[in-house]
Design an enzyme around this catalytic site. Structure first.
Site, short mmCIF file in Angstrom:
data_model
loop_
_atom_site.label_atom_id
_atom_site.label_comp_id
_atom_site.label_asym_id
_atom_site.label_seq_id
_atom_site.Cartn_x
_atom_site.Cartn_y
_atom_site.Cartn_z
N GLU A 141 4.11 30.25 64.56
CA GLU A 141 3.74 30.32 65.98
C GLU A 141 3.17 31.68 66.33
O GLU A 141 2.28 31.78 67.19
CB GLU A 141 4.96 30.02 66.86
CG GLU A 141 5.37 28.56 66.92
CD GLU A 141 6.19 28.12 65.72
OE1 GLU A 141 6.45 26.90 65.60
OE2 GLU A 141 6.59 29.00 64.90
N GLY A 154 10.28 28.22 68.77
CA GLY A 154 10.03 27.07 69.64
C GLY A 154 10.76 27.16 70.95
O GLY A 154 11.56 28.08 71.18
N GLU A 165 14.67 16.10 83.49
CA GLU A 165 13.70 16.35 82.44
C GLU A 165 12.26 16.19 82.92
O GLU A 165 11.99 15.76 84.04
CB GLU A 165 13.96 15.42 81.25
CG GLU A 165 14.87 16.02 80.19
CD GLU A 165 14.19 17.14 79.40
OE1 GLU A 165 13.00 17.43 79.65
OE2 GLU A 165 14.85 17.72 78.53
#
Length: 473
Positions: free
Chosen positions: A226, A164, A275
């Site tokens: 993934e 991730g 962010e």
């Protein structure tokens, strides 16, 4: 269309005039992040940027790539499609390739990042061209790396190995801070390790081809790999290699591999950081990683992701890998769902088109979106439109909101729903009211409004769209 590594994809971008190589001297701060922000501010067809003359680094070393998938043409090239492919077509292509999951994975021993290794006197500030992305970031971050961990309770389950993307603060020469949210796979791995009183081995892969970077941000099931999803999306076996210190599986084509451990029980202040919400996150106590080995290619390319007030590359990268999972989950319960556009601030706002079966149907679809795995932490605002509205065409969506939405009848508020703590509107952190906006045409038993005679396009419109598409460049 499969690209073995970042360099191969950069070459694809170059051949399609979607790579801007800048050789004049630049400062790490503020030039690099400013250039990335400027590119996405100017156009949604912007090129990737490659800098090879950065102050403080020998010419040709310390190369930095930015905005690699920061436009729809670049995203299309990642999928092996033409640069003019509309977003809606890319969405359905992405969704179709998902059906090929799980794809094949190819283990190889000849990874290019094995060229150089360092196990002593590690200094990440010397090895990587680090820089702050936004003015008030607490320090330098690595924010587009693939972070690999295994389930300590089931280490041999390939699907439970997580690859991730998480934000990583460089805190010292060989020490990092990481934000592993409790609901994320890495958070589950860390909790299991700490319950055993053990450190959690971790490998961090920097500078990757774009498919694994896209899949790394995708809300997959806990036991879905993934790498197997990346193989499905790229339509070819995905190459991985074994990281020598931790034994973790990492992308074969990475530029740099960092290996170490998340230290059991240790927490340090991490943040603030600018962010994807367009606001700075606060400082929070987060886990710490100690790096013990670095492997890298000769003259590695350091790929970075600028993020801040949308749109940035992060929004392009996460657009369809957020929209498609929501689409599949909703369609399993409501086959009438036509398409889902959850491209806005990682799905905090989503637009769903649906072919209604009865009055109130659209509202039910909107509320179901909020209870999907991704929707629990996102999906704060859901707009539902009819199937004649393209959810990727904001002009059409705004028209539906203008004439089909009735504030008295079509607003559903869900109080005190869950949301990610980074949402600046949440109060307290992680709690927010959510809303479904029903912008569909009322159908029985709802009979309000005057919708009997809608204007349609002239009969030859579709034919002329094809003609003009070939003429307009």
């Amino acid at each position: 269309m499969a690209h073995a590594d970042l360099r191969e994809f950069l070459e694809t971008l170059r051949k399609n005039d979607q790579l801007l190589e800048y050789s004049d001297p630049v400062r790490p701060e503020p030039d690099l992040s400013s250039a990335a922000a400027a590119t996405t501010n100017l156009t949604d067809r912007g090129p990737a940027l490659l800098f090879d003359n950065i102050e403080g680094y020998e010419r040709g070393k310390g190369r930095v790539a930015l905005n690699v998938v920061g436009s729809w043409p670049n995203h299309a090239l990642m999928l092996g499609m033409d640069t003019d492919t509309p977003v809606k077509e890319q969405f359905f292509e992405f969704a179709e390739r998902w059906e090929a999951f799980p794809g094949q994975v190819e283990h190889r021993a000849d990874a290019p990042w094995q060229e150089h290794a360092l196990t002593e006197d590690i200094d990440l500030f010397q090895l990587l061209p680090l820089f702050r992305l936004n003015d008030h970031d607490v320090g330098c971050y690595i924010d587009k790396a693939i972070v690999v961990t295994r389930d300590p309770d089931d280490p041999d389950h390939f699907g439970k190995q997580n690859a991730g993307i998480y934000r990583i603060q460089v805190k010292d020469k060989d020490r990092l801070g990481i934000q592993p949210l409790a609901a994320h796979d890495i958070g589950l791995h860390l909790r299991a390790a700490e319950e055993r009183g053990e450190n959690l081995p971790v490998a961090i892969a920097i500078g990757n081809e774009p498919v694994i970077s896209t899949v790394g941000g995708m809300p997959l099931a806990y036991d879905q790999s993934e790498y197997e999803m990346a193989a499905a999306i790229q339509g070819a076996p995905y190459r991985i290699a074994t990281a020598p210190l931790t034994g973790l599986d990492v992308p074969w084509g990475s530029e740099v591999i960092l290996e170490g451990e998340i230290i059991c029980g240790r927490r340090e202040i991490e943040g603030p950081f600018g962010e994807f919400t367009g606001y700075y996150s606060g400082a929070r106590s987060q886990p710490v990683i100690r790096i013990s080995r670095v492997s890298h290619r000769t003259d590695p390319v350091f790929e970075h992701l600028y993020l801040g007030k949308p749109w940035t590359e992060m929004d392009y990268t996460l657009a369809l890998n957020t929209s498609v999972p929501l689409y599949r989950q909703l369609k399993a319960d409501f086959p009438e769902v036509v398409a889902v556009n959850a491209m806005y601030t990682q799905g905090l706002l989503g637009i769903i088109s649906v072919k209604q079966r009865f009055g109130g149907h659209a509202k039910a679809v909107g509320m179901r979106a909020m209870t999907t795995p991704h929707g629990l932490a996102y999906c704060k605002v859901i707009i539902v439109v009819d199937d004649d509205i393209d959810p990727f065409n904001l002009a059409q969506v705004m028209w539906a909101l203008s004439v089909r939405f009735h504030p008295q009848h079509d607003l559903v508020t869900v109080p005190n729903g869950s949301v990610l703590a980074l949402d600046p509107s949440s109060d307290p952190d992680g709690i927010v009211h959510k809303v479904v906006i029903d912008a569909t045409t009322p159908i029985s038993p709802e009979t309000r409004g005057h919708y009997s005679h809608e204007v349609s396009n002239p009969p030859a419109t579709a034919a002329w769209e094809t003609i003009l598409k070939g003429l307009i460049k």
